[in-house]
Design an enzyme around this catalytic site. Sequence first.
Site, PDB file in Angstrom:
ATOM      1  CB  SER A  58      -0.950   0.010   1.184  1.00  0.00           C
ATOM      2  OG  SER A  58      -2.098  -0.737   0.850  1.00  0.00           O
ATOM      3  CE  LYS A  61      -4.311   1.055  -1.297  1.00  0.00           C
ATOM      4  NZ  LYS A  61      -3.906  -0.225  -0.773  1.00  0.00           N
ATOM      5  CE1 TYR A 185      -4.120  -0.962  -5.183  1.00  0.00           C
ATOM      6  CE2 TYR A 185      -4.592  -3.319  -5.289  1.00  0.00           C
ATOM      7  CZ  TYR A 185      -4.423  -2.161  -4.556  1.00  0.00           C
ATOM      8  OH  TYR A 185      -4.535  -2.197  -3.193  1.00  0.00           O
ATOM      9  CE1 TYR A 237      -3.744   0.546   4.426  1.00  0.00           C
ATOM     10  CE2 TYR A 237      -2.811  -0.506   6.350  1.00  0.00           C
ATOM     11  CZ  TYR A 237      -2.745  -0.197   5.023  1.00  0.00           C
ATOM     12  OH  TYR A 237      -1.687  -0.625   4.285  1.00  0.00           O
ATOM     13  CB  VAL A 255      -0.260  -5.920   3.981  1.00  0.00           C
ATOM     14  CG1 VAL A 255      -1.556  -5.313   4.441  1.00  0.00           C
ATOM     15  CG2 VAL A 255      -0.235  -6.184   2.490  1.00  0.00           C
TER      16      VAL A 255
HETATM   17  N1  GLN Z   1      -1.792  -5.454  -2.381  1.00  0.00           N
HETATM   18  C1  GLN Z   1      -2.511  -5.244  -1.164  1.00  0.00           C
HETATM   19  C2  GLN Z   1      -4.010  -5.293  -1.394  1.00  0.00           C
HETATM   20  O1  GLN Z   1      -4.510  -4.707  -2.286  1.00  0.00           O
HETATM   21  C3  GLN Z   1      -2.109  -3.955  -0.527  1.00  0.00           C
HETATM   22  C4  GLN Z   1      -2.821  -3.728   0.771  1.00  0.00           C
HETATM   23  C5  GLN Z   1      -2.033  -3.059   1.825  1.00  0.00           C
HETATM   24  O2  GLN Z   1      -0.811  -2.973   1.818  1.00  0.00           O
HETATM   25  N2  GLN Z   1      -2.755  -2.622   2.824  1.00  0.00           N
HETATM   26  O3  GLN Z   1      -4.723  -5.947  -0.684  1.00  0.00           O
END
Ligand code: GLN
Length: 309
Positions: A58, A61, A185, A237, A255
Site C-alpha cells: 500500500s 498508493k 494495481y 487505514y 501489508v
Molecule cells: N496489495 C494489497 C491489497 O490490495 C495492498 C494492501 C495493503 O498494503 N494494505 O490488498
Amino acid sequence: MLEQITNEAKTYTKEGKPAFYIPVLALQSVEQFAACIVDENGNYFEVGNTDELFTLQSISKVINFMVACEYHGLQFVLDKVDVEPTGDPFNSIIRLESTAPGKPFNPMINAGAITVVSMLPGKTAKDRVAYVADFLSRITGSTHQVNEAVYCSEIETTHRNRAIAHYLKANDYLLCDVEETLEAYIRLCSLEVSTKDIAKIGLMLAGNGAYPLTDEEFITRNTAKVTKALMTTCGLYNASGKYAASIGIPMKSGVSGGVLCTVSKGRVEHLEGKLGIGVFSPGIDDIGNSVAGMKFIERLSQTYDLSIF
Ligand code: GLN
C-alpha cells in the site's frame, strides 16, 4: 537513545503476523527489522539491513497518487477520488454501495487507489508500472522491479479487489478496463524497494516535493501538501486517528511491513531539519500495520517530539 528505541521495537517483531492473505507474503519471517532515517544534509541513521528489498504494497498508493496528480493536475484526480477518511478496513467495499454516487473516499484505501491506478499514464498495465517505477528511481537512485512471485500470488487471489474494481467501473470511477487496472494495481503493490529507498521518498515529501539533497523538484508543493494530509488522515487505514494522536507524523504503511514517514522539521540525535524515515518489519497487526515498525516510530516521535500537532 536510538539504540534503546530500536532494541525496544525489535522485541515486538514476533507480536505481528505476516500478511496471510497474499500466499507468498505469508512466508515472510517476522523477525526482520530495518529502519533508516535520512536528513536534509544527507546524514543517515541505519539499523538492520536497509538495502534488503520488500514489496511496496500500500505504500505504492502514495506514489501512484503523486504521479497521477503530476500528470493530470490535482483537480482532475480529486474529481474521481475524495479526501475523506473512512474508518473502515483498507479493502472495504461497503461505502461504494451504501453512499451515492459511489465515489471512492480517499486514495489511501484500495477503492481510491484502484481508481488512481486507472488514471496513470500508459497504454498497458506494464507501461503504467514502468512510468511509476521510473518516477521512483529518479528519487531513490535505485532501479525498481516487480517481484513476479508476489504479483502472481496476489493476482490469483485478489477477489475483493476485483469486486471493488467492478463496483468502481459500474459507477464510472474507473478510467480503463477492470482487468488492466487490477494488473497495474497489483504490479505496483509488488514493486520492490528497500528501507533506504522509502526514507528518501519521505525526505522528498519533507521538502514539499523538492528533494533537499539535489533541489530537484519531483512534485508540486500543493500535491505534496495534499499527499501528506492524506497520509496523516488515512495512511494507516482504520488506525489513522489513533496514530495521529500518539505519533502525529504523516505516514503510509503496507501489508508487507513497510512504513514511509515524513517529518518537515525535527532533530533526531545527529540528524536535523527535514527528515525521511523508512521502517520495515513484516509482522503486521489485524489492521495491516507493522507492529514493531509502528512501535519504533511511536517511541521516536515521543522521544524527539516529532508530532506535527
Ligand atoms: N496489495 C494489497 C491489497 O490490495 C495492498 C494492501 C495493503 O498494503 N494494505 O490488498
